[in-house]
Motif scaffolding. Structure first.
Motif, mmCIF file in Angstrom:
data_model
loop_
_atom_site.group_PDB
_atom_site.id
_atom_site.type_symbol
_atom_site.label_atom_id
_atom_site.label_comp_id
_atom_site.label_asym_id
_atom_site.label_seq_id
_atom_site.Cartn_x
_atom_site.Cartn_y
_atom_site.Cartn_z
ATOM 1 N N UNK A 74 -9.210 -17.696 32.316
ATOM 2 C CA UNK A 74 -9.699 -16.635 31.442
ATOM 3 C C UNK A 74 -10.955 -17.088 30.698
ATOM 4 N N UNK A 75 -10.946 -18.286 30.188
ATOM 5 C CA UNK A 75 -12.114 -18.800 29.460
ATOM 6 C C UNK A 75 -13.338 -18.884 30.368
ATOM 7 N N UNK A 76 -13.131 -19.180 31.629
ATOM 8 C CA UNK A 76 -14.250 -19.251 32.576
ATOM 9 C C UNK A 76 -14.937 -17.897 32.720
ATOM 10 N N UNK A 77 -14.185 -16.818 32.549
ATOM 11 C CA UNK A 77 -14.785 -15.478 32.620
ATOM 12 C C UNK A 77 -15.709 -15.205 31.425
ATOM 13 N N UNK A 78 -15.412 -15.833 30.299
ATOM 14 C CA UNK A 78 -16.223 -15.656 29.094
ATOM 15 C C UNK A 78 -17.455 -16.551 29.083
ATOM 16 N N UNK A 79 -17.407 -17.661 29.788
ATOM 17 C CA UNK A 79 -18.462 -18.675 29.732
ATOM 18 C C UNK A 79 -19.878 -18.129 29.933
ATOM 19 N N UNK A 80 -20.112 -17.155 30.813
ATOM 20 C CA UNK A 80 -21.489 -16.658 30.968
ATOM 21 C C UNK A 80 -22.078 -16.022 29.699
ATOM 22 N N UNK A 81 -21.231 -15.668 28.734
ATOM 23 C CA UNK A 81 -21.710 -15.070 27.493
ATOM 24 C C UNK A 81 -22.071 -16.110 26.436
ATOM 25 N N UNK A 82 -21.614 -17.351 26.617
ATOM 26 C CA UNK A 82 -21.743 -18.390 25.593
ATOM 27 C C UNK A 82 -23.104 -19.071 25.627
ATOM 28 N N UNK A 83 -23.630 -19.378 24.448
ATOM 29 C CA UNK A 83 -24.801 -20.250 24.337
ATOM 30 C C UNK A 83 -24.352 -21.702 24.361
ATOM 31 N N UNK A 84 -23.215 -21.964 23.708
ATOM 32 C CA UNK A 84 -22.640 -23.313 23.690
ATOM 33 C C UNK A 84 -21.123 -23.180 23.693
#
Length: 97
Positions: A74-84
């Motif tokens: 699930x966290x991998x799906x969010x990763x493209x939105x993260x700056x860090x």
């Protein structure tokens, strides 16, 4: 009771996309977690930052959950939105009003 405080700096304009993904994925992600209580998704739009407050009966239950494959996927799906990477703190709740 414990609160898991997750702060994430997002890329500009990604708060709504992160919120939509959270709303789509979080209910199924925690549905079998007996020690999970609730979550709140908050945003500072001026700073492109979100904070998720997740309430758990025990810190150990969260730590087990956060090391699971389904959580990592699930966290991998969010990763493209993260700056860090997210900053995560686990605090014991000592007083409520």
């Amino acid at each position: 009771m414990f609160v898991v405080i997750t702060n994430v700096q997002l890329k500009p304009g990604k708060i709504e996309a992160a919120l939509d993904l959270f709303a789509q994925t979080n209910p199924a992600l925690v549905e079998d977690e007996a020690d999970w209580l609730e979550a709140k998704f908050t945003a500072n739009r001026d700073e492109n930052q979100v904070t998720v407050l997740a309430f758990w009966r025990s810190a150990d239950a969260y730590l087990r959950f956060s090391s699971s494959d389904k959580f990592r996927q699930a966290m991998a799906q969010f990763a493209p939105f993260f700056i860090k990477p997210p900053e995560v703190n686990i605090n014991e709740i000592l007083f409520e009003m």
